[in-house]
Design an enzyme around this catalytic site. Structure first.
Site, short mmCIF file in Angstrom:
data_model
loop_
_atom_site.label_atom_id
_atom_site.label_comp_id
_atom_site.label_asym_id
_atom_site.label_seq_id
_atom_site.Cartn_x
_atom_site.Cartn_y
_atom_site.Cartn_z
N HIS A 6 -8.31 -2.06 -3.24
CA HIS A 6 -8.46 -0.66 -3.63
C HIS A 6 -7.14 0.09 -3.50
O HIS A 6 -6.21 -0.38 -2.85
CB HIS A 6 -9.53 0.03 -2.76
N HIS A 42 -0.51 3.00 -3.82
CA HIS A 42 -0.25 1.57 -3.64
C HIS A 42 -1.54 0.86 -3.26
O HIS A 42 -2.53 1.51 -2.91
CB HIS A 42 0.80 1.34 -2.55
#
Length: 187
Positions: A127, A41
């Site tokens: 990220h 995620h």
């Protein structure tokens, strides 16, 4: 309860990352603890430990924060480490939304701080964490993998949902449970 606001990664991008970077990390860096595919995620905001009583307020903040946003197109590309090569703790794949997710993070952080739920950190980096290191890996192996994937495009994702996720830490690793989803309005 331990919470964060996040964005799930599409299966086709997970598959691409698994077949390339994760495969290389497994083969070449024994210190890497790979994040399970189902847990991949992008963390928009880590809230941490908070009272269950805060959940309704957090849900409202998520909903109101995304009101002015259209679906976000982001490119998943490149690779890096936190904090640096000599002290590598996290291996990540980059996400590029042209700054849109940074703006959304800023709004969410500001509103959570106003509500007294979480402090503003101002350190958001788009990220996806794909591995953590138990100890610092061999720098040569790490550099080789970073060089191989520094410009790699793993896919493009359309972000239309933001989730409030509970993280239960277990000895086998964290277990994530979505408590709330908010959809970005489409035209």
């Amino acid at each position: 309860m331990r919470l964060f606001i996040g964005i799930k990664i599409p299966d086709e991008i997970k598959k691409e990352v698994e077949e390339s970077v994760i495969s290389d990390l497994r083969k070449k860096i024994r210190e890497a603890r790979i994040v399970p595919s189902e847990n991949l995620h992008l963390t928009l905001k880590f809230i941490g430990e908070t009272s269950e009583n805060n959940i309704p307020s957090i849900e409202k903040i998520i909903d109101s924060s995304i009101e002015t946003f259209l679906p976000v197109r982001a490119t998943v590309r490149g690779a890096g480490i936190f904090p640096d090569e000599k002290n590598a703790r996290v291996f990540w794949i980059g996400v590029d939304s042209q700054g849109t997710l940074k703006k959304l993070n800023n709004i969410i952080e500001t509103e959570l701080e106003k509500a007294g739920i979480s402090k503003k950190e101002n350190r958001f980096k788009e990220h996806i964490t794909i591995a953590r290191f138990k100890s610092v890996p061999k720098i040569a192996s790490l550099k080789e993998i970073l060089e191989r994937y520094k410009d790699e495009v793993f896919g493009v994702m359309d972000i239309i949902e933001i989730e409030l996720i509970k993280s239960d830490l277990k000895s086998s690793g964290p277990v994530y449970t979505t408590l709330f989803k908010s959809r970005i309005k489409t035209i």
